[in-house]
Design a protein around this motif. Sequence first.
Motif, PDB file in Angstrom:
ATOM      1  N   ARG A   1      68.987  41.216  44.849  1.00 47.36           N
ATOM      2  CA  ARG A   1      67.853  42.099  45.096  1.00 47.36           C
ATOM      3  C   ARG A   1      68.342  43.409  45.699  1.00 47.36           C
ATOM      4  O   ARG A   1      69.379  43.446  46.379  1.00 47.36           O
ATOM      5  CB  ARG A   1      66.839  41.448  46.054  1.00 47.36           C
ATOM      6  CG  ARG A   1      66.062  40.295  45.436  1.00 47.36           C
ATOM      7  CD  ARG A   1      65.009  39.796  46.424  1.00 47.36           C
ATOM      8  NE  ARG A   1      64.004  40.809  46.728  1.00 47.36           N
ATOM      9  CZ  ARG A   1      62.892  40.999  46.029  1.00 47.36           C
ATOM     10  NH1 ARG A   1      62.640  40.259  44.960  1.00 47.36           N
ATOM     11  NH2 ARG A   1      62.020  41.918  46.391  1.00 47.36           N
ATOM     12  N   LYS A   2      67.570  44.481  45.460  1.00 48.87           N
ATOM     13  CA  LYS A   2      67.856  45.762  46.093  1.00 48.87           C
ATOM     14  C   LYS A   2      66.805  46.109  47.148  1.00 48.87           C
ATOM     15  O   LYS A   2      66.922  47.126  47.825  1.00 48.87           O
ATOM     16  CB  LYS A   2      67.919  46.882  45.060  1.00 48.87           C
ATOM     17  CG  LYS A   2      66.631  47.107  44.278  1.00 48.87           C
ATOM     18  CD  LYS A   2      66.811  48.234  43.260  1.00 48.87           C
ATOM     19  CE  LYS A   2      65.532  48.459  42.458  1.00 48.87           C
ATOM     20  NZ  LYS A   2      65.701  49.541  41.456  1.00 48.87           N
ATOM     21  N   SER A   3      65.780  45.269  47.269  1.00 48.85           N
ATOM     22  CA  SER A   3      64.750  45.467  48.283  1.00 48.85           C
ATOM     23  C   SER A   3      64.542  44.158  49.039  1.00 48.85           C
ATOM     24  O   SER A   3      64.811  43.074  48.519  1.00 48.85           O
ATOM     25  CB  SER A   3      63.435  45.932  47.650  1.00 48.85           C
ATOM     26  OG  SER A   3      62.966  44.972  46.711  1.00 48.85           O
ATOM     27  N   CYS A   4      64.052  44.280  50.265  1.00 47.51           N
ATOM     28  CA  CYS A   4      63.848  43.113  51.120  1.00 47.51           C
ATOM     29  C   CYS A   4      62.461  42.509  50.881  1.00 47.51           C
ATOM     30  O   CYS A   4      61.564  43.149  50.341  1.00 47.51           O
ATOM     31  CB  CYS A   4      63.984  43.509  52.586  1.00 47.51           C
ATOM     32  SG  CYS A   4      65.608  44.178  53.015  1.00 47.51           S
ATOM     33  N   TYR A   5      62.307  41.277  51.317  1.00 45.52           N
ATOM     34  CA  TYR A   5      61.009  40.620  51.234  1.00 45.52           C
ATOM     35  C   TYR A   5      60.075  41.137  52.332  1.00 45.52           C
ATOM     36  O   TYR A   5      60.521  41.776  53.297  1.00 45.52           O
ATOM     37  CB  TYR A   5      61.171  39.106  51.338  1.00 45.52           C
ATOM     38  CG  TYR A   5      61.841  38.505  50.124  1.00 45.52           C
ATOM     39  CD1 TYR A   5      61.151  38.356  48.921  1.00 45.52           C
ATOM     40  CD2 TYR A   5      63.178  38.102  50.169  1.00 45.52           C
ATOM     41  CE1 TYR A   5      61.760  37.818  47.798  1.00 45.52           C
ATOM     42  CE2 TYR A   5      63.801  37.558  49.050  1.00 45.52           C
ATOM     43  CZ  TYR A   5      63.084  37.420  47.870  1.00 45.52           C
ATOM     44  OH  TYR A   5      63.694  36.900  46.766  1.00 45.52           O
TER      45      TYR A   5
END
Length: 240
Positions: free
Chosen positions: A163-167
């Motif tokens: 992933r390149k973004s966080c949850y």
Amino acid sequence: MPSFSFQIAIVIVAFVVSVYGHDCTKYSLTPSDQSLIDMMKHYLHTSRKADCPVTPSQQDIGVTYVRWGKKICPGNSDIVYAGQAGGNKHSNKGGGSNYLCLPSDPENGKAYSYANDGLYGAEYELRSNIKPSGLPASLAEKEVPCAVCRRKGKVSVLMIPGRKSCYKGWQSEYSGFLMSEHKTHHSKDFICIDGNAKPLDDRTSSENSALFYPVRAKCGSLRCPPYKDNTEVLCTVCTK
């Protein structure tokens, strides 16, 4: 045996009883009597306070992480130290299997002849045909910088591969590409190289010691979808 503070408390009770008397007749306290009582109360208060656990303030709370490929930390983090990525030589059968962020101001030990050289600098192993998008081929054979960062007010840190973004509820410190040793070399950790990675300096050495190769996804036991075959693997470092 009763604690010292407990003994002091008994002394205070005995003193008060002696002042007020056994027939409950109230007597006036002299200034010296009141001074003694105040002193004993202060002592009991401070001794009890010393026994209580100290709750760290919000400023004392924080987490650390390594930013691979950069000498600086993101603007919301404090730098602990900057340096050079290192690790065991890729062909060594024994020794450490993890990458290290080595400080640029080491305190070196004495020279000795024991033949277990197991700490080397790390290099980018990138070419025009084996590099993630966004990273320049000019990084090839350059040493890898790193920075150890501290994020105040956070209690958890997590590197998320793929992933390149966080949850939701997590904040990204930086994002980039998953890298490790080549599959034909001895194993190292998976690490997240910054998507805007830089070289340590202008030197090009090609010493082939500890190496950073980009990782690609391979379908099979890895389910596709949701993953895609032969694609670069993104990553992000998140805090909460």
